[in-house]
Design a protein around this motif. Structure first.
Motif, PDB file in Angstrom:
ATOM      1  N   LYS A   1       0.838  -1.209   0.000  1.00  0.00           N
ATOM      2  CA  LYS A   1       0.000   0.000   0.000  1.00  0.00           C
ATOM      3  C   LYS A   1       0.871   1.257   0.000  1.00  0.00           C
ATOM      4  CE  LYS A   1      -4.060  -1.682   2.448  1.00  0.00           C
ATOM      5  NZ  LYS A   1      -4.763  -1.663   3.717  1.00  0.00           N
ATOM      6  N   ARG A   2       2.061   1.147   0.572  1.00  0.00           N
ATOM      7  CA  ARG A   2       2.936   2.327   0.723  1.00  0.00           C
ATOM      8  C   ARG A   2       4.183   2.271  -0.163  1.00  0.00           C
ATOM      9  NH1 ARG A   2      -0.189   5.358   3.207  1.00  0.00           N
ATOM     10  NH2 ARG A   2      -0.984   4.777   5.241  1.00  0.00           N
ATOM     11  N   ILE A   3       4.704   1.042  -0.367  1.00  0.00           N
ATOM     12  CA  ILE A   3       5.976   0.924  -1.107  1.00  0.00           C
ATOM     13  C   ILE A   3       5.805  -0.115  -2.209  1.00  0.00           C
ATOM     14  CG2 ILE A   3       8.458   0.371  -0.922  1.00  0.00           C
ATOM     15  CD1 ILE A   3       8.205   0.893   2.117  1.00  0.00           C
ATOM     16  N   ASP A   4       6.211   0.234  -3.415  1.00  0.00           N
ATOM     17  CA  ASP A   4       6.144  -0.742  -4.510  1.00  0.00           C
ATOM     18  C   ASP A   4       7.163  -1.846  -4.224  1.00  0.00           C
ATOM     19  OD1 ASP A   4       5.345  -1.936  -6.786  1.00  0.00           O
ATOM     20  OD2 ASP A   4       6.642  -0.753  -8.110  1.00  0.00           O
ATOM     21  N   CYS A   5       6.729  -3.066  -4.244  1.00  0.00           N
ATOM     22  CA  CYS A   5       7.649  -4.171  -3.938  1.00  0.00           C
ATOM     23  C   CYS A   5       7.112  -5.476  -4.511  1.00  0.00           C
ATOM     24  CB  CYS A   5       7.840  -4.308  -2.430  1.00  0.00           C
ATOM     25  SG  CYS A   5       6.314  -4.606  -1.540  1.00  0.00           S
ATOM     26  N   GLN A   6       7.966  -6.517  -4.456  1.00  0.00           N
ATOM     27  CA  GLN A   6       7.561  -7.849  -4.927  1.00  0.00           C
ATOM     28  C   GLN A   6       7.747  -8.841  -3.784  1.00  0.00           C
ATOM     29  OE1 GLN A   6       9.343  -8.828  -8.924  1.00  0.00           O
ATOM     30  NE2 GLN A   6      10.881  -7.405  -8.168  1.00  0.00           N
ATOM     31  N   LEU A   7       7.023  -9.929  -3.876  1.00  0.00           N
ATOM     32  CA  LEU A   7       7.141 -10.966  -2.858  1.00  0.00           C
ATOM     33  C   LEU A   7       7.503 -12.297  -3.515  1.00  0.00           C
ATOM     34  CD1 LEU A   7       6.692 -12.017   0.076  1.00  0.00           C
ATOM     35  CD2 LEU A   7       4.304 -12.422  -0.558  1.00  0.00           C
ATOM     36  N   ILE A   8       8.513 -12.954  -2.938  1.00  0.00           N
ATOM     37  CA  ILE A   8       8.820 -14.331  -3.361  1.00  0.00           C
ATOM     38  C   ILE A   8       8.516 -15.259  -2.185  1.00  0.00           C
ATOM     39  CG2 ILE A   8      10.638 -15.949  -4.060  1.00  0.00           C
ATOM     40  CD1 ILE A   8      12.187 -13.589  -5.226  1.00  0.00           C
ATOM     41  N   ILE A   9       7.705 -16.258  -2.438  1.00  0.00           N
ATOM     42  CA  ILE A   9       7.570 -17.342  -1.452  1.00  0.00           C
ATOM     43  C   ILE A   9       8.050 -18.588  -2.176  1.00  0.00           C
ATOM     44  CG2 ILE A   9       6.028 -18.687   0.013  1.00  0.00           C
ATOM     45  CD1 ILE A   9       4.261 -16.330   0.344  1.00  0.00           C
ATOM     46  N   ALA A  10       9.195 -19.088  -1.762  1.00  0.00           N
ATOM     47  CA  ALA A  10       9.795 -20.215  -2.481  1.00  0.00           C
ATOM     48  C   ALA A  10      10.018 -21.365  -1.532  1.00  0.00           C
ATOM     49  CB  ALA A  10      11.127 -19.783  -3.091  1.00  0.00           C
ATOM     50  N   GLY A  11       9.732 -22.548  -2.014  1.00  0.00           N
ATOM     51  CA  GLY A  11       9.963 -23.697  -1.149  1.00  0.00           C
ATOM     52  C   GLY A  11       9.560 -24.983  -1.813  1.00  0.00           C
ATOM     53  N   GLY A  12       9.901 -26.039  -1.141  1.00  0.00           N
ATOM     54  CA  GLY A  12       9.562 -27.350  -1.684  1.00  0.00           C
ATOM     55  C   GLY A  12       8.814 -28.144  -0.653  1.00  0.00           C
ATOM     56  N   THR A  13       8.968 -29.407  -0.750  1.00  0.00           N
ATOM     57  CA  THR A  13       8.275 -30.301   0.172  1.00  0.00           C
ATOM     58  C   THR A  13       9.309 -31.247   0.776  1.00  0.00           C
ATOM     59  OG1 THR A  13       7.926 -31.902  -1.567  1.00  0.00           O
ATOM     60  CG2 THR A  13       6.199 -30.281  -1.257  1.00  0.00           C
ATOM     61  N   ALA A  14       8.896 -31.959   1.796  1.00  0.00           N
ATOM     62  CA  ALA A  14       9.766 -33.003   2.352  1.00  0.00           C
ATOM     63  C   ALA A  14       8.992 -34.306   2.271  1.00  0.00           C
ATOM     64  CB  ALA A  14      10.122 -32.677   3.800  1.00  0.00           C
ATOM     65  N   THR A  15       9.716 -35.411   2.060  1.00  0.00           N
ATOM     66  CA  THR A  15       9.013 -36.681   1.882  1.00  0.00           C
ATOM     67  C   THR A  15       8.237 -37.076   3.133  1.00  0.00           C
ATOM     68  OG1 THR A  15      11.080 -37.740   2.451  1.00  0.00           O
ATOM     69  CG2 THR A  15      10.481 -37.730   0.115  1.00  0.00           C
TER      70      THR A  15
END
Ligand code: UDP
Length: 407
Positions: A244-258
């Motif tokens: 809302k205040r600052i232009d930005c990007q979000l990364i949510i990165a991840g995998g899984t575990a067996t």
């Protein structure tokens, strides 16, 4: 994979000499690690480096696994959540499923170590085999925040824990009233692994390109398994407040575990909440993509770890090692790493996380100072060489029961 002598350039020659000396004292002892997965999550991350380095130091070390089907890992995931204090419905049938698979593992897993080092609750019942190896020492290594565990699950596990010679926890506030010796050993990262080594800018740029992430807008990143306790939805909510205040990007990165059957569901829900915001990048990362994770962490302006519960939080360690400004929940082992306003900012809510992120994005000099302090804090306390020393001392301690160590 880096050789032990290569760590000299980071921690100095005396530390390496000390490790060799301790390794010499463990001659003739076989150290057997047992857990439930080779990939995914912090335990596998640590053992993947710890085991080969102990072997290189001359300590006879092996790493074995228990086996389990989906029903077993569904149950152990519920136990995991409940031990972390999350409300879960635990039924008598779950204990039956747990014991059924455990019995199969008791029958099938070869336990041959002089020191048998069992990681987390999944393989905990193997301790029933203790008497089958004369004079063996059994250690239970708990990587979970058990400061306020679900009583039903804890009471079920307690009779097994009591049969061990010692228990190891990651933070002083995880210790429990136990009739066995307890040790405090914090986890660590390997500064020379693909996950943490320095990377050329070109590699970082290539990874951003691969995932279509422009480098011209600030990047906020959380790296984690897709797990409710890592609160990916809360991360998106915090990002939206910042946006809302600052232009930005979000990364949510991840995998899984067996050994984590919940992740597919959490991933789908996270995608849905992200909707069609082109500045949110939800990245499924296959296991073993260490350079990519390293690059994403290095490309970020702020690293967030908004866990609702956390054992230790190696992703925080990794980010601080890279001198990144970190916003992380004050839970589990995170406050051991993030000293508020010194080596990062702690938060306790979505609004708090958003406030802290805005503060860092608006004050690059302040953010840089926190990152620099964070790097030094990790260097002094949370590198693999310190961890190797602690583990070797722990193993040696097992042969000196008179040296009582209290937390
Ligand atoms: N990790 C990874 N790939 C992923 C997600 C996490 O390699 O997709 C790594 C992460 O870099 C860290 C570890 O897995 O080294 C996670 O450890 P942490 O203590 O943060 O959390 P855990 O998964 O053990 O709860």
């Amino acid at each position: 994979m880096a050789k032990i002598t290569e760590y000299e350039s980071i921690v100095g020659p005396h530390t390496i000499e000390e490790l060799k000396l301790l390794a010499g004292k463990l001659q003739g002892k076989l150290i057997q690690n047992i857990n439930s997965t080779a990939v995914g999550g912090g335990v596998a991350e640590i053992l993947n480096r710890m085991v080969p380095l102990l072997q290189e130091l001359g300590v006879d070390t092996r790493w074995d696994f228990i086996k389990g089907g989906e029903d077993f890992f569904n149950v152990t995931k519920k136990f995991h959540n409940a031990l972390h204090g999350k409300s879960e419905e635990i039924t008598p049938q779950m204990f039956e499923i747990f014991m059924e698979t455990s019995q199969r593992n008791i029958d099938e897993v070869k336990t041959i170590g002089n020191v048998v080092f069992i990681h987390d609750p999944q393989p905990i019942t193997l301790v029933k085999k203790k008497t089958s190896i004369p004079d063996s020492k059994w250690i239970w290594r708990c990587h979970i925040d058990v400061s306020a565990p679900d009583k039903q699950v804890w009471n079920f596990l307690a009779p097994f824990i009591h049969q061990y010679d010692a228990a190891v926890f990651s933070s002083p506030n995880f210790s429990q009233l136990l009739p066995i010796r307890q040790f405090l050993i914090t986890p660590s990262i390997d500064p020379l692994s693909d996950k943490n080594k320095d990377l050329p800018q070109e590699t970082i740029d290539k990874v951003l390109e691969k995932y279509h992430i422009p480098a011209d807008t600030p990047i906020i990143t959380q790296i984690s398994r897709f797990d409710y306790l890592k609160d990916p939805i809360g991360v998106i909510e915090a990002y939206r407040l910042v946006k809302k205040r600052i232009d930005c990007q979000l990364i949510i990165a991840g995998g899984t575990a067996t050994d984590d059957p919940e992740s597919t569901k959490v991933f789908a829900e996270t995608k849905e909440v992200a909707g069609n915001d082109a500045d949110i990048h939800i990245l499924p990362i296959p296991s073993g993509s260490d350079i990519e994770i390293n690059a994403l962490q290095r490309a970020s302006d702020v690293i967030i770890q908004k866990s609702l519960r956390e054992g230790f939080g190696l992703t925080v360690t990794e980010a601080l090692w890279k001198a990144k400004p970190v916003v992380a929940s004050g839970t589990g082992g995170i406050p051991l790493q993030v000293k508020h306003k010194y080596s990062g900012l702690l938060c306790h809510s979505v609004a708090g996380a958003a406030f802290a992120i805005k503060q860092l994005l608006n004050s690059p000099e302040y953010a840089k100072r926190l990152g620099k302090n964070g790097h030094e804090h990790i260097k002094q306390n949370f590198l693999l060489t310190r961890h190797l020393k602690d583990y070797m001392l722990l193993f040696l301690c097992m042969y000196h029961p008179e040296d009582i160590v209290y937390l």
